[in-house]
Design an enzyme around this catalytic site. Structure first.
Site, PDB file in Angstrom:
ATOM      1  N   CYS A 270       0.796  -1.239   0.000  1.00 41.33           N
ATOM      2  CA  CYS A 270       0.000   0.000   0.000  1.00 41.33           C
ATOM      3  C   CYS A 270       0.823   1.280   0.000  1.00 41.33           C
ATOM      4  O   CYS A 270       0.749   2.055  -0.947  1.00 41.33           O
ATOM      5  CB  CYS A 270      -0.964  -0.021   1.183  1.00 41.33           C
ATOM      6  N   LYS A 331       6.160  -6.467   7.373  1.00 46.63           N
ATOM      7  CA  LYS A 331       5.932  -6.100   8.773  1.00 46.63           C
ATOM      8  C   LYS A 331       5.511  -7.364   9.518  1.00 46.63           C
ATOM      9  O   LYS A 331       5.238  -8.392   8.882  1.00 46.63           O
ATOM     10  CB  LYS A 331       4.891  -4.992   8.889  1.00 46.63           C
TER      11      LYS A 331
END
Ligand code: NAD
Length: 446
Positions: A270, A331
């Site tokens: 994103c 992440k």
């Protein structure tokens, strides 16, 4: 309500499952027949904490279905979500081929008088709702049908974060809905009511504002991360400690504590593409969005922030050196490796003639598919350390935060750690006798 969700990736699968969880009947559509086959047989295709349980329960209770047949999926559905990819095109702008392609298909399927709401959940540039509407109308015209009153196109950007996507979806901070159609507003209110019972707002606005809200949110967060990464660069040069600065500014309510952790850059599917797409949209209307250009530039450099440190430690010669890498996902708590900083690090190390063995709790399968046997893969975090000249940490998975330092010392060739996520306390690591370099903090010498 009967809902169709088109695109069954990270957003589509969470969206479909969570709407089924509140009692709706949901059919998810994907063009990837292998994915649909797996999902239909009860195998989840992504790692997302808490999702599998809901996915299995709703499938078992007959509220969640998967198909490759768009026609069947939308036949009874009043609500149709588009959760399709919007990857960067060659020039950096969002590529709308998936969205407009499906819009065209829908134009051939929507029947006059059978009202449907087409909801764009993908992140799309301002003006896309109008383009989707036009594409549907144009395609309907080719089959001689006039369906102008039979559908609305709504923008409903998604704000979920991978790793906590189920929670984010079930208890959103806010729901943003872009539409001016009263019929669509009523349906959206009914659909989202179970998700905002604690009083978080559904914010209605026009389509364009909703589309821009998503880009503004992601870009603002990317600015915050890159700002802290620049402060970290200054800390290293001036002898300050970025952790202290972070705590000092984060306690100011106007700044807030979140998104102030420096590291080796943002990744994922994103932020990189959305910042780029907003910069491109700005350029198209002759606006030079200078902050975004700087953010992209800072992030590009930050992804390789550890490389000069590693190189200098090994006297600018990494040929024949071997490194352990902890963390491959962009992440923690996801298996998503799109734009993961670890992949950039690995590429740089391999190019410099080094070898790598990596460990990640969830992302190794995806990395194997992309990188293959160019690197080694360990069964657990400690096995990755054998024969390594140093440990490099690139993702802040919880299990890396308080590791067994005795095992690390015993298995590494030398007690050297390069930490791209600032996981360890400097005093503790000093007392353990490691050479330790992190981001925006003093070097601990062995
Ligand atoms: P994804 O790549 O994980 O999933 C997209 C899915 O769409 C894939 O399964 C693909 O096979 C399918 N697909 C492609 N063409 C299709 C077609 N014609 N018909 C049916 N299915 C088709 O993507 P994602 O991460 O879920 O992102 C989707 C959108 O949501 C993007 O615009 C993204 O920017 C946005 N978004 C993503 C996140 C996130 O954290 N991943 C969060 C918020 C918003």
């Amino acid at each position: 309500m009967k809902i169709a969700v088109i695109g069954t990736g990270y957003v589509g699968l969470v969206t479909g499952t969570c709407f089924a969880e509140t009692g709706n009947t949901v059919t998810c559509v994907d063009i990837d027949s292998q994915k649909v086959e797996k999902l239909s047989s009860g195998q989840i295709t992504i790692y997302e904490p808490g999702l599998e349980k809901l996915f299995l329960r709703n499938q078992k209770e007959g509220r969640l279905f998967f198909t490759t047949a768009l026609k069947d999926a939308i036949a009874d559905a009043r609500i149709i979500f588009l959760a399709l990819p919007t990857p960067p095109g060659e020039d950096g702008s969002a590529d709308l081929k998936y969205i407009l392609g499906v819009a065209e298909d829908l134009g051939k399927l929507i029947m006059p008088g059978d009202y449907k709401v087409i909801i764009d959940k993908s992140t799309v540039p301002v003006g896309t709702a109008d383009r989707v509407r036009e594409a549907i109308l144009k395609s309907a015209e080719t089959t001689g049908r006039s369906i102008g009153d039979s559908f609305d196109v709504v923008s409903n950007p998604e704000f979920l974060r991978e790793g906590v996507a189920v929670d984010d979806f079930m208890k959103p901070d806010r729901v943003v809905i872009g539409t001016t159609s009263d019929k669509a507003i009523k349906l959206m209110n009914d659909l989202y009511a179970p998700f905002v019972r604690q009083g978080n707002p559904i914010i209605f606005m026009d389509e364009k504002s909703a589309e821009l809200t998503k880009y503004a949110a992601n870009s603002f967060l990317a600015v915050k991360i890159s700002f802290m990464n620049e402060i970290a660069q200054l800390c290293e040069r001036l002898g300050a400690d970025v952790d202290m600065v972070r705590r000092g500014i984060g306690s100011d309510d106007r700044i807030g504590k979140r998104f102030l952790f420096p590291g080796i850059g943002y990744g994922g599917s994103c932020f990189p593409k959305d910042v780029q797409a907003l910069a491109k949209s700005s350029a198209e209307v002759n606006y030079d969005f200078r902050i975004l250009e700087a953010v992209m530039d800072v992030n590009e450099k930050q992804k390789l922030h550890l490389i000069p440190k590693i190189s200098s430690f090994f006297k600018n010669n990494l040929k024949g050196r071997h490194f352990a890498i902890w963390g491959l996902a962009f992440k923690p708590n996801t298996d998503d490796i799109r734009e993961a900083p670890a992949l950039y690090l690995i590429e740089a190390l391999l190019q410099a003639g080094a070898t790598v063995t990596a460990f990640d709790p969830e992302a190794m399968k995806n990395v194997k598919e992309q990188v293959g046997d160019k690197i080694g893969y360990a069964d657990n975090q400690y096995d990755a350390l054998d024969k390594a000249d140093a440990l490099i940490i690139s993702t802040e998975w919880n299990e890396f935060r308080t590791p067994d330092f005795d095992k690390i010392s015993a298995r590494l060739k030398a007690k050297v750690i390069f930490d791209g996520r600032n996981l360890f306390d400097l005093e503790q690591i000093r007392s353990l006798g490691f050479h330790y370099e992190s981001v925006g903090r003093k070097i601990v010498y062995a």
